[in-house]
Design an enzyme around this catalytic site. Structure first.
Site, short mmCIF file in Angstrom:
data_model
loop_
_atom_site.label_atom_id
_atom_site.label_comp_id
_atom_site.label_asym_id
_atom_site.label_seq_id
_atom_site.Cartn_x
_atom_site.Cartn_y
_atom_site.Cartn_z
N LEU A 33 0.80 -1.22 0.00
CA LEU A 33 0.00 0.00 0.00
C LEU A 33 0.83 1.27 0.00
O LEU A 33 0.50 2.25 0.67
CB LEU A 33 -0.95 0.01 1.20
CG LEU A 33 -2.02 -1.08 1.19
CD1 LEU A 33 -2.76 -1.11 2.52
CD2 LEU A 33 -3.01 -0.88 0.05
N CYS A 60 -6.95 -5.32 4.67
CA CYS A 60 -5.85 -4.77 5.46
C CYS A 60 -5.85 -5.31 6.88
O CYS A 60 -6.90 -5.60 7.44
CB CYS A 60 -5.97 -3.26 5.54
SG CYS A 60 -6.28 -2.50 3.98
C1 LIG Z 1 0.96 -4.90 -7.61
C2 LIG Z 1 -0.45 -4.99 -7.08
C3 LIG Z 1 -0.93 -4.00 -6.21
C4 LIG Z 1 -2.23 -4.06 -5.70
N1 LIG Z 1 -2.69 -3.06 -4.88
C5 LIG Z 1 -3.98 -3.11 -4.41
C6 LIG Z 1 -4.51 -2.07 -3.59
O1 LIG Z 1 -3.84 -1.07 -3.29
N2 LIG Z 1 -5.80 -2.18 -3.15
C7 LIG Z 1 -6.58 -3.26 -3.49
O2 LIG Z 1 -7.73 -3.31 -3.06
N3 LIG Z 1 -6.11 -4.24 -4.28
C8 LIG Z 1 -4.83 -4.19 -4.74
N4 LIG Z 1 -4.37 -5.21 -5.56
C9 LIG Z 1 -5.25 -6.34 -5.91
C10 LIG Z 1 -5.87 -6.16 -7.29
O3 LIG Z 1 -6.67 -5.00 -7.37
C11 LIG Z 1 -6.73 -7.38 -7.64
O4 LIG Z 1 -7.74 -7.52 -6.68
C12 LIG Z 1 -5.94 -8.68 -7.68
O5 LIG Z 1 -4.67 -8.47 -8.24
C13 LIG Z 1 -6.65 -9.80 -8.45
O6 LIG Z 1 -6.92 -9.43 -9.78
P1 LIG Z 1 -5.95 -9.76 -11.03
O7 LIG Z 1 -5.62 -11.21 -10.98
O8 LIG Z 1 -6.71 -9.34 -12.23
O9 LIG Z 1 -4.72 -8.91 -10.82
C14 LIG Z 1 -3.05 -5.15 -6.07
C15 LIG Z 1 -2.58 -6.14 -6.94
C16 LIG Z 1 -1.28 -6.06 -7.46
C17 LIG Z 1 -0.81 -7.15 -8.40
#
Ligand SMILES: Cc1cc2nc3c(=O)[nH]c(=O)nc-3n(C[C@H](O)[C@H](O)[C@H](O)COP(=O)(O)O)c2cc1C
Ligand SMILES: Cc1cc2nc3c(=O)[nH]c(=O)nc-3n(C[C@H](O)[C@H](O)[C@H](O)COP(=O)(O)OP(=O)(O)OC[C@H]3O[C@@H](n4cnc5c(N)ncnc54)[C@H](O)[C@@H]3O)c2cc1C
Ligand code: FES
Lengths: 305, 249
Positions: free
Chosen positions: A74, A131
């Protein structure tokens, strides 16, 4: 003509069901060289906290089979910086803006929502309950129905626009958490966040990530995320936003058929920054081919024997 | 942007030079030290793109110098000629081109890749460029002829099979030579050692970092490096080249 617009309730109306997922698109601007941001349904900007956070030490990522682990932690400059410096730059974007809100206490979440209130272009907050709750021994808010509900009840009192709650998949029964936040006043739920995972460099006999464990994302998690979206969409009446491992339009349709009203694209942005706009075109074409006139025809349209 | 691979030239067993051209149109303007994100074609064992420095580029053509480090780089080194590659470029910020005086470019292993284009550019800007290239053994010294054509070139090998025996940090050119600026790219321990010498001698110095990257475009914050002035910043966006003044090493 297919009508791709979707109304998630309480003021969150999007021109189409495809959003960018928080933490994978910066503030949208990072992707502006590759796509027309105004063609998107919405953007969920980087996780925002009350105070600036430096995030975790490096290394923060490692590739894993069909996915990646991250331990960004974060990192952000805090909500005041967002309000003063970033919001003015993105406020004119013609897409639904959603701010992903994180905190380590209920008061933190409330304070961030309060600071966002004057920003009238913010259509929704997406409360990230994955969190750790510092006051309750670091256990994630999102793994306990009563803690999850407490955050939502408190945020609801101060935030009258659309309130989306982003669920963590790291629980035994995600429908319990989904029902608890619906009851507490959430307008929608988005799922899933990353799955807790770990990888070891066997030659060096050390973990790849500075934090040892991290969040797994990418195609590897998709079948689990689809299953959870399907379960949650049957357990709640509020709209469900589906994400987790979407790599293309076909994958997005899978989530819609499972019961999602909209989808978010995350890690796929790293591989192909144009995934989201390609997915929009694919969904439109898919709906035309299947004689689906609007989003209500595709959401939850999976047929069972 | 889509590229067509014209030629894959093996450099010993562990490296290959990939020469490629855009399928459509011209190469974009690129600066020495910038990098690209390459999609690994038809690979079941990789997922993300791989960051690779630009070794050389003009309006028609681009070269990437690749070391076999795992599945992704192996696939690149084994590409058949004529293959298509999807590449995002140019990424990041390159080396300072306003440097003047005696400039020493220090490279180790495949880290010499971006120094070729940098050296050539600095020479056209009238800068006095010298190269100091280090490797484990002679077969790891890459593109030596091209470096020699560009400027005075000294080498070190750990086994003494060519040039000075030892590490670049043992070479008198670095420890005692008259230098106004150093640009360095190579393995992290080497860059840290070169930076330490530069600091102690009061010489300005830039290094090119290779932190683990996911997106390469500033969207994920996976690649950060801690800086004196701004805390954690993205190596892919604010770097990969940093003046050591900014770094906490
Ligand atoms: C590098 C990175 C940073 C992320 N930061 C956040 C965040 O700040 N807040 C949040 O709710 N999810 C965060 N996520 C989760 C993504 O929004 C998402 O829920 C998760 O990666 C699953 O989706 P995907 O497989 O399409 O990436 C993050 C994911 C990645 C890979
Ligand atoms: C800005 C930058 C420029 C680079 N320039 C070159 C170059 O010109 N030529 C060259 O041969 N290599 C270069 N590299 C290193 C190259 O990216 C890695 O060797 C490659 O990603 C390894 O992938 P793989 O699938 O072959 O091996 P893997 O099995 O994935 O990894 C092998 C090792 O490579 C390193 N690595 C893996 N993934 C990454 C990543 N995403 N970012 C950084 N390091 C990684 C790690 O140390 C890992 O242990 C550069 C890296 C960066 C960040
Ligand atoms: S690699 Fe994603 S921000 Fe640098």
């Amino acid at each position: 003509m297919v009508d791709l617009s979707v109304d998630l309730g309480n003021g969150l109306r999007m021109k189409n069901p495809v959003m960018l997922a928080s933490g994978t698109c910066g503030y949208g601007e990072e992707l502006a060289d590759f796509i027309d941001l105004s063609s998107l349904g919405g953007i969920s900007v980087k996780g925002t906290t009350l105070h600036a956070r430096q995030g975790n030490a490096s290394p923060r990522m490692v590739e894993t089979p069909s996915g990646m682990l991250n331990a960004v932690g974060l990192q952000n400059k805090g909500v005041d910086y967002f309000v003063e410096n970033i919001y003015p730059r993105i406020a004119s974007l013609d897409t639904s803006l959603v701010v992903n809100v994180s905190g380590s206490s209920v008061d933190d979440y409330v304070a961030v929502c309060d600071r966002l209130r004057p920003l009238d272009r913010i259509a929704a907050v997406e409360i990230n309950i994955s969190c750790p709750n510092v006051k309750q021994g670091g256990m994630s808010f999102g793994t306990d129905p009563s803690m999850a509900a407490a955050v939502v009840v408190a945020a609801r009192q101060i935030w009258s626009r659309h309130l989306m709650v982003k669920l963590t998949p790291n629980v035994t029964d995600i429908t319990l958490i989904a029902r608890a936040v619906e009851e507490a006043g959430a307008d929608s739920v988005s799922l899933t966040n990353t799955f807790l995972g770990m990888a070891i460099d066997v030659e060096r006999q050390r973990p790849y990530l500075s934090t040892i464990t991290g969040g797994l994302s990418g195609a590897a998690i998709r079948p689990i995320a689809v299953r959870m979206v399907w379960q949650v969409s049957q357990a709640v009446r509020i709209p469900v936003v589906g994400l987790g491992g979407i790599t293309c339009g076909r994958d997005a349709v899978e989530f819609l058929l499972a019961g999602a009203s909209a989808v978010q694209i995350g890690t796929a942005n790293f591989i192909d920054p144009t995934t989201s706009v390609k997915a929009i075109a694919y969904i439109e074409d898919y709906m035309e081919r299947h004689n689906m006139a609007d989003m209500s025809a595709i959401t939850g349209a999976m047929k069972t024997p | 942007m889509d590229f067509k691979v014209r030629e894959v030239v093996p450099h010993g067993r562990n490296y290959a030079l990939l020469r490629m051209m855009p399928v459509k149109g011209e190469m974009p303007e690129v600066e020495p030290g910038q990098f690209v994100q390459v999609e690994i074609p038809n690979s079941k064992s990789t997922y993300l793109r791989r960051p690779i420095s630009i070794n050389w580029a003009d309006r028609r053509e681009m070269w990437l110098l690749v070391r076999r480090a795992g599945a992704g780089t192996n696939a690149l080194c084994d590409l058949p000629e004529g293959s298509r590659l999807s590449i995002i470029l140019p990424l990041g910020r390159g080396f300072d081109l306003s440097v003047r005086g005696n400039v020493l470019l220090v490279g180790g292993g495949v880290g010499t890749a971006p120094l070729l284009m940098l050296g050539k550019r600095l020479v056209t800007l009238g800068v006095d460029v010298k190269f100091l290239l280090g490797a484990r053994t002679t077969s790891d010294l890459l593109q030596l002829e091209l470096f020699k054509q560009t400027g005075e070139t000294r080498v070190t090998t750990e086994d003494g099979s060519m040039g000075h025996r030892g590490l670049v940090t043992d070479h008198p050119l670095l420890t005692d030579g008259e230098i106004d600026h150093i640009a360095c790219c190579g393995p992290l321990p080497m860059m840290k050692a070169v930076a330490a010498i530069a600091r102690s001698r009061g010489i300005s110095c830039e290094v090119s970092l290779e932190n683990m990257m996911a997106c390469g475009i500033g969207a994920c914050l996976c690649c950060v490096e801690d800086t004196v002035d701004a805390g954690n910043v993205c190596v892919c966006k604010e770097g990969p080249v940093f003046n050591i003044k900014r770094l906490k090493w």
